[in-house]
Write a protein that holds these residues in place. Structure first.
Motif, PDB file in Angstrom:
ATOM      1  N   ALA A   1      35.988  28.244  12.471  1.00  0.00           N
ATOM      2  CA  ALA A   1      36.128  28.439  13.910  1.00  0.00           C
ATOM      3  C   ALA A   1      35.200  27.369  14.433  1.00  0.00           C
ATOM      4  CB  ALA A   1      35.868  29.586  14.672  1.00  0.00           C
ATOM      5  N   ALA A   2      35.621  26.215  14.954  1.00  0.00           N
ATOM      6  CA  ALA A   2      34.534  25.224  15.297  1.00  0.00           C
ATOM      7  C   ALA A   2      35.090  24.411  16.658  1.00  0.00           C
ATOM      8  CB  ALA A   2      34.571  23.878  14.154  1.00  0.00           C
ATOM      9  N   ASP A   3      34.251  23.512  17.135  1.00  0.00           N
ATOM     10  CA  ASP A   3      34.706  22.647  18.049  1.00  0.00           C
ATOM     11  C   ASP A   3      34.508  21.211  17.831  1.00  0.00           C
ATOM     12  OD1 ASP A   3      34.370  25.191  19.791  1.00  0.00           O
ATOM     13  OD2 ASP A   3      32.323  24.756  19.911  1.00  0.00           O
ATOM     14  N   MET A   4      35.388  20.393  18.869  1.00  0.00           N
ATOM     15  CA  MET A   4      35.176  19.214  18.809  1.00  0.00           C
ATOM     16  C   MET A   4      35.395  18.357  20.165  1.00  0.00           C
ATOM     17  SD  MET A   4      37.478  16.627  16.408  1.00  0.00           S
ATOM     18  CE  MET A   4      37.138  14.758  16.403  1.00  0.00           C
ATOM     19  N   MET A   5      34.921  17.511  20.429  1.00  0.00           N
ATOM     20  CA  MET A   5      34.774  16.700  21.867  1.00  0.00           C
ATOM     21  C   MET A   5      35.835  15.648  21.612  1.00  0.00           C
ATOM     22  SD  MET A   5      33.370  17.017  24.795  1.00  0.00           S
ATOM     23  CE  MET A   5      31.656  17.562  24.473  1.00  0.00           C
ATOM     24  N   GLN A   6      37.092  15.699  22.460  1.00  0.00           N
ATOM     25  CA  GLN A   6      38.065  14.778  22.582  1.00  0.00           C
ATOM     26  C   GLN A   6      38.304  14.385  24.153  1.00  0.00           C
ATOM     27  OE1 GLN A   6      41.154  15.277  19.039  1.00  0.00           O
ATOM     28  NE2 GLN A   6      41.314  17.174  20.618  1.00  0.00           N
ATOM     29  N   ASP A   7      38.299  12.766  24.256  1.00  0.00           N
ATOM     30  CA  ASP A   7      38.218  12.450  25.499  1.00  0.00           C
ATOM     31  C   ASP A   7      37.514  13.080  26.539  1.00  0.00           C
ATOM     32  OD1 ASP A   7      40.103  10.465  24.853  1.00  0.00           O
ATOM     33  OD2 ASP A   7      41.934  11.124  25.512  1.00  0.00           O
ATOM     34  N   GLY A   8      36.216  13.304  26.071  1.00  0.00           N
ATOM     35  CA  GLY A   8      35.391  14.099  27.072  1.00  0.00           C
ATOM     36  C   GLY A   8      35.373  15.492  27.330  1.00  0.00           C
ATOM     37  N   GLU A   9      36.329  15.962  26.560  1.00  0.00           N
ATOM     38  CA  GLU A   9      36.840  17.696  26.953  1.00  0.00           C
ATOM     39  C   GLU A   9      36.559  18.271  25.620  1.00  0.00           C
ATOM     40  OE1 GLU A   9      40.450  18.558  28.462  1.00  0.00           O
ATOM     41  OE2 GLU A   9      40.318  17.130  30.176  1.00  0.00           O
ATOM     42  N   LEU A  10      35.652  19.492  25.759  1.00  0.00           N
ATOM     43  CA  LEU A  10      35.524  20.325  24.734  1.00  0.00           C
ATOM     44  C   LEU A  10      36.798  20.821  24.166  1.00  0.00           C
ATOM     45  CD1 LEU A  10      33.236  21.540  22.886  1.00  0.00           C
ATOM     46  CD2 LEU A  10      33.149  23.467  24.447  1.00  0.00           C
ATOM     47  N   THR A  11      36.908  20.735  22.872  1.00  0.00           N
ATOM     48  CA  THR A  11      38.290  21.427  22.250  1.00  0.00           C
ATOM     49  C   THR A  11      37.751  22.476  21.037  1.00  0.00           C
ATOM     50  OG1 THR A  11      39.283  19.230  22.681  1.00  0.00           O
ATOM     51  CG2 THR A  11      40.451  20.848  21.481  1.00  0.00           C
ATOM     52  N   PRO A  12      37.752  23.774  21.571  1.00  0.00           N
ATOM     53  CA  PRO A  12      37.376  24.589  20.305  1.00  0.00           C
ATOM     54  C   PRO A  12      39.168  24.794  19.254  1.00  0.00           C
ATOM     55  CG  PRO A  12      36.990  25.425  22.317  1.00  0.00           C
ATOM     56  CD  PRO A  12      37.853  24.205  22.747  1.00  0.00           C
ATOM     57  N   TYR A  13      38.752  24.871  18.019  1.00  0.00           N
ATOM     58  CA  TYR A  13      39.950  25.177  17.273  1.00  0.00           C
ATOM     59  C   TYR A  13      39.552  26.145  16.165  1.00  0.00           C
ATOM     60  CZ  TYR A  13      37.657  21.956  14.074  1.00  0.00           C
ATOM     61  OH  TYR A  13      36.786  21.333  13.285  1.00  0.00           O
ATOM     62  N   LYS A  14      40.786  26.568  15.462  1.00  0.00           N
ATOM     63  CA  LYS A  14      40.501  27.405  14.293  1.00  0.00           C
ATOM     64  C   LYS A  14      41.308  26.864  13.237  1.00  0.00           C
ATOM     65  CE  LYS A  14      39.930  31.650  16.779  1.00  0.00           C
ATOM     66  NZ  LYS A  14      40.403  32.963  16.975  1.00  0.00           N
ATOM     67  N   SER A  15      40.950  26.840  11.954  1.00  0.00           N
ATOM     68  CA  SER A  15      41.839  26.412  10.848  1.00  0.00           C
ATOM     69  C   SER A  15      41.670  27.556   9.918  1.00  0.00           C
ATOM     70  CB  SER A  15      41.314  25.243  10.045  1.00  0.00           C
ATOM     71  OG  SER A  15      40.036  25.387   9.774  1.00  0.00           O
ATOM     72  N   ARG A  16      42.910  27.993   9.035  1.00  0.00           N
ATOM     73  CA  ARG A  16      42.963  28.703   7.881  1.00  0.00           C
ATOM     74  C   ARG A  16      43.716  28.139   7.054  1.00  0.00           C
ATOM     75  NH1 ARG A  16      45.386  33.309  12.210  1.00  0.00           N
ATOM     76  NH2 ARG A  16      43.270  33.278  13.683  1.00  0.00           N
ATOM     77  N   TYR A  17      43.290  28.865   5.961  1.00  0.00           N
ATOM     78  CA  TYR A  17      43.667  28.161   4.534  1.00  0.00           C
ATOM     79  C   TYR A  17      43.912  29.280   3.481  1.00  0.00           C
ATOM     80  CZ  TYR A  17      44.348  25.351   0.327  1.00  0.00           C
ATOM     81  OH  TYR A  17      44.781  24.809  -0.838  1.00  0.00           O
ATOM     82  N   MET A  18      44.888  29.356   2.718  1.00  0.00           N
ATOM     83  CA  MET A  18      44.854  30.163   1.842  1.00  0.00           C
ATOM     84  C   MET A  18      45.656  29.794   0.633  1.00  0.00           C
ATOM     85  SD  MET A  18      47.446  32.658   0.139  1.00  0.00           S
ATOM     86  CE  MET A  18      48.490  33.351   0.993  1.00  0.00           C
TER      87      MET A  18
END
Length: 871
Positions: free
Chosen positions: A718-735
């Protein structure tokens, strides 16, 4: 009275005499000979048995075949039994006979059939020895082939070797470190017929002066060669050619003499084999280098190329050449000099089409492109290594010089039409010095590394103004990076009983000059500056006290690292202070089962790679902004591991659960501006949480001379990234789940099956799914031996890739090989790969808030003949 006394005395005398006569009458003696040649049968067994078969007494015939029972009286109804190996048995009642002259008739003895099997594994202390012959069949050509069959050992596609899930720290050949981290040069070329055994040296400490004081959690592997492979030249030669216009060749020679060891490997290929794996150098555990021991200038100019997740021989269109030469001289029992060089040339062609989706909070941006690219890689690496490794001291000095150049040309059509060419040349000179001295319960260490690097990188782009226009404009980018790196440390250790206290301090110095120049048509306002010249000087003063306790069951190490960073960026000074404590505990429940816990708190500044003021084009579309802020991150992590091994039953199991919490003051960002994606860093507090689970179980199955293995890996981020000036929290899952098994069906068939299942998910923080897909890959290899010298090898592969929620792609591959063994040293192979003549492979990948669907051109049907000979 006197007369009566005399009569009584006479009566007693007669009784006594009569008893002595009886005893003498029953004394048994005799001799034993062979009836065929009248030769005395020394060692024949003579027994006296009573009427129910109980042994009363026995004797052994002497060299003349004679025997005698001195101490036992035999009764008339007892039996005399005589036997000797290879002769018929003799038995007779004793009766009144006192001497026996016996001749035994020769007789063949039919023994029961027995099978003697060598143990596949033997554990002695911290050394586990695999019997190489137990894992080798007639189709194996290299040591790597049989390492893949050994429980507890894993060989990755790159050639890296793992033992119970951890990379090994050394690979020895007959106890000598000939290749350092470049060990795949040996495992991919030494013939199994020259290998006696594979030894795993657990908790291996390569420095003799530190043994029983400083411990390692990783193992080393020692390849023990057979006597016939020692002190003489051994090797192999291979040549292959076929249609359409393919070839490959390989010459490998090695001599493991007492005073000198030498290895040479020459390869050329136009059949899809990745020769660079042979030259790979894998990270080696080195307890002597606190603070890091090297730096590598990153490829700031990065023209992307795509590589399908397939076996290299299915995806590579290559012209490759490689030469490795290594010589090792034993100057004395403890002194070594090693000199090596590696030169390579690699020319590759790729062709693929892709659809890339960038996920923003309020929209999705999609790009379509078709790319044809070519890569030219050239490198020369020269190194010399002088070392002394004794029980009292250790000295090592290694010099390495590296020259390289990578040129990429890519022509792209689609959403953004362009042609781009990048040049990434570079050079590096590095010298490592290490000294360890042991004085009773005290140790002293000095380490010093100095490295000088240069990399002038260049990008040329010819862009079309839009997808339908023929008018063009040019963009050019020049980046030159020069760097000096030095790390020097001094360490003092006190060791008493189970306790060790080590105090380490030192300084790291780093100086980099990064210059950039942009020319051509550039949209106003997207660059901080067309040109920049950024100087970075960094000094790190560090001090790390470490306390270790070691007993039969428990080992723990506590570190309290303290780092003081001084920065000067373009004349601006700043400093930061960081504490990074850690604790490691290992508890052995039994000799087979142990658990580990590693907990740490890490504080570190931002990466040096993008610490500058300015902007540059890394390729036709992506721009990178630098940052002058050194604020970094703080992370806490806990790693719990458990490991079990039972060599007698060929069972190995291990697992690791890692949980990490990271607080960052710098946040990665990307802005979509016109045709460009601008990447950089934003001062913004953010948190990244991750969890990973790794499991591995391998079990030898004796009845089919094979192994069953299961690998599992899962992660959640679970992490964050800034895109076009907006905070974009996201999640990634891998198995990822990898079951596999191999074995034999009699002497006429062996098989090897593996399956890989992957599930990847990318989501917004609120649970909205952005991209989810499954991948399944199966591979089955069957070797049939219809005749003694003939082997038929059949390979089948099936891939299932989810492209979207409603589209799934299936791909089948089939290969066939007919191998004839002309003699024990020569094989002739006729092969057809990609029999179904598949032309493309479709797959999907995810990265940070991005998914890519690609169609990759693969090698067509190849028909070839190959000759392989060992010597």
């Amino acid at each position: 009275m006197k007369s009566l006394f005399h009569l009584a005395a006479l009566f007693l005398f007669l009784i006594s005499f009569s008893g002595k006569i009886n005893a003498q009458d029953y004394k048994i003696s005799g001799n034993v000979k062979s009836s065929s040649d009248n030769v005395a049968l020394a060692g024949a067994v003579i027994k006296i048995q009573d009427t129910v078969g109980n042994i009363i007494s026995y004797a052994i015939a002497d060299a003349k075949g004679t025997f005698c029972f001195e101490d036992r009286v035999g009764a008339p109804d007892d039996s005399l039994c005589i036997s000797s190996l290879g002769f018929s048995r003799y038995a007779v009642l004793i009766g009144n006979k006192r001497y026996f002259s016996v001749k035994l008739d020769p007789q063949d003895i039919k023994l029961k059939e027995i099978t003697v099997k060598a143990r596949k594994m033997i554990l002695k202390g911290d050394t586990l020895s695999y019997n190489a012959a137990s894992y080798t069949d007639s189709h194996d050509r290299t040591v790597e082939d049989i390492l893949k069959k050994m429980p507890g050992i894993e060989v990755k596609e790159s050639g890296e070797i793992l033992y119970q899930g951890k990379s090994i720290n050394h690979l020895y050949i007959n106890g000598m470190d000939l290749l350092g981290g470049n060990y795949s040069l040996a495992t991919e070329n030494i013939s199994p017929s020259d290998l006696k055994s594979v030894e795993v040296l657990e908790n291996h400490q390569p420095v003799k002066a530190l043994r029983k004081i400083s411990f390692s959690e990783r193992a080393a592997i020692n390849l023990k060669l057979k006597d016939r492979a020692r002190a003489k030249w051994i090797g192999s030669v291979k040549a292959a050619g076929g249609d359409p216009s393919i070839w490959s060749g390989n010459l490998f020679t090695m001599r493991m003499g007492g005073k000198m060891q030498s290895l040479t490997n020459v390869k050329t290929d136009h059949s899809g084999t990745d020769l660079s794996n042979t030259a790979n150098t894998f990270s080696i555990e080195d307890l002597l280098y606190p603070g890091g021991n090297s730096y590598k200038i990153p490829p700031y100019i990065s023209v992307g190329t795509s590589s399908a997740p397939l076996d290299e021989k299915r995806r590579r269109f290559d012209h490759s050449h490689l030469i490795n030469i290594v010589n090792n001289w034993k100057l004395s029992d403890d002194y070594r000099l090693k000199v090596g060089t590696t030169a390579s040339c690699d020319r590759l062609n790729f062709s693929n089409s892709s659809l890339t989706n960038y996920y923003l909070n309020d929209r999705t941006i999609s790009d379509r492109q078709e790319t044809r690219s070519s890569i030219h890689n050239y490198s020369v690496d020269i190194n010399a290594d002088l070392s002394a490794n004794t029980d009292k001291f250790y000295i090592n000095n290694k010099f390495e010089g590296l020259l390289y150049n990578k040129k990429i040309h890519a022509g792209t059509s689609g959403t953004y039409n362009n042609d781009q060419t990048s040049h990434n040349p570079g050079s590096s000179v590095k010298d490592d010095f290490r000294y360890v001295r042991r004085l009773g319960g005290h140790t002293f260490k000095i380490t010093s590394t100095i490295q000088i690097m240069n990399s002038p990188q260049k990008l040329d782009v010819e862009k079309y103004r839009d997808s339908e226009s023929s008018s063009k404009y040019n963009i050019g980018q020049d980046i030159t990076a020069d760097a000096i790196f030095n790390n020097t440390s001094i360490s003092y250790g006190m060791h008493t009983g189970p306790w060790s206290l080590t105090l380490t301090g030192g300084e790291t110095f780093f100086l980099r000059n990064l210059r950039g120049k942009t020319n051509g048509h550039v949209v106003d306002g997207i660059l901080k500056a067309d040109d920049f010249n950024s100087k970075l000087r960094k000094n790190i003063i560090y001090f790390t006290p470490s306390l270790t306790y070691e007993s039969n069951r428990v080992r723990f190490t506590a570190n309290a690292g303290a780092d003081l960073f001084f920065y000067n960026i373009n004349g601006n000074n700043t400093k930061k202070y960081y504490l990074s404590p850690s604790l490691f505990i290992k508890y052995s429940f039994t000799a087979k089962l142990f658990a580990t816990v590693f907990a740490s708190v890490n504080r570190e500044p931002a990466s040096d790679d993008y610490m500058f003021y300015g902007s540059f084009f890394s390729n036709y579309r992506h721009l990178q902004n630098g940052s002058m802020n050194i604020s970094g991150s703080k992370s806490e992590s806990v790693d719990f591991g458990i490991s079990y091994k039972d060599p007698v039953n060929s069972l190995f199991a291990s697992g690791n659960l890692i949980k990490t919490f990271a607080d960052n003051s710098m946040l990665g960002e990307q802005d979509f501006t016109g045709d460009y994606i601008i990447s950089g860093f934003n001062i913004h507090d953010n948190r990244r949480n991750s969890c990973g689970l790794t499991l591995e179980v391998s079990k030898g199955v004796d009845f089919m001379k094979g192994m069953i293995k299961i690998n599992f890996y899962g992660s959640r981020v679970a992490a964050d990234m800034m895109q076009d000036g907006e905070l974009t929290p996201y999640k990634s899952r891998y198995m990822e789940l990898r079951p596999s098994f191999n074995g034999y069906i009699g002497n006429w068939c062996d098989f090897d099956y593996s399956l890989v299942f992957k599930r990847t998910s990318l989501l917004f923080a609120d649970g909205t799914s952005l991209s989810r897909y499954d991948n399944i890959g199966q591979r089955m290899k069957i070797d049939l031996v219809p005749f003694k010298k003939t082997t038929i090898k059949l390979v089948g592969e099936h891939y299932m890739n989810d492209i979207s929620e409603s589209v799934t792609k299936h791909t089948l591959f089939a290969d066939g090989y007919l191998m004839y063994s002309a003699d024990k040293k020569t094989d002739i192979t006729f092969g057809i790969t990609n029999i179904l003549n598949k032309k493309t492979y479709d797959y999907k990948t995810n990265s940070t808030l991005t998914s890519v669907y690609s169609t990759f051109r693969i090698r067509p049907r190849n028909i070839f003949i190959e000759i392989y000979r060992k010597f």
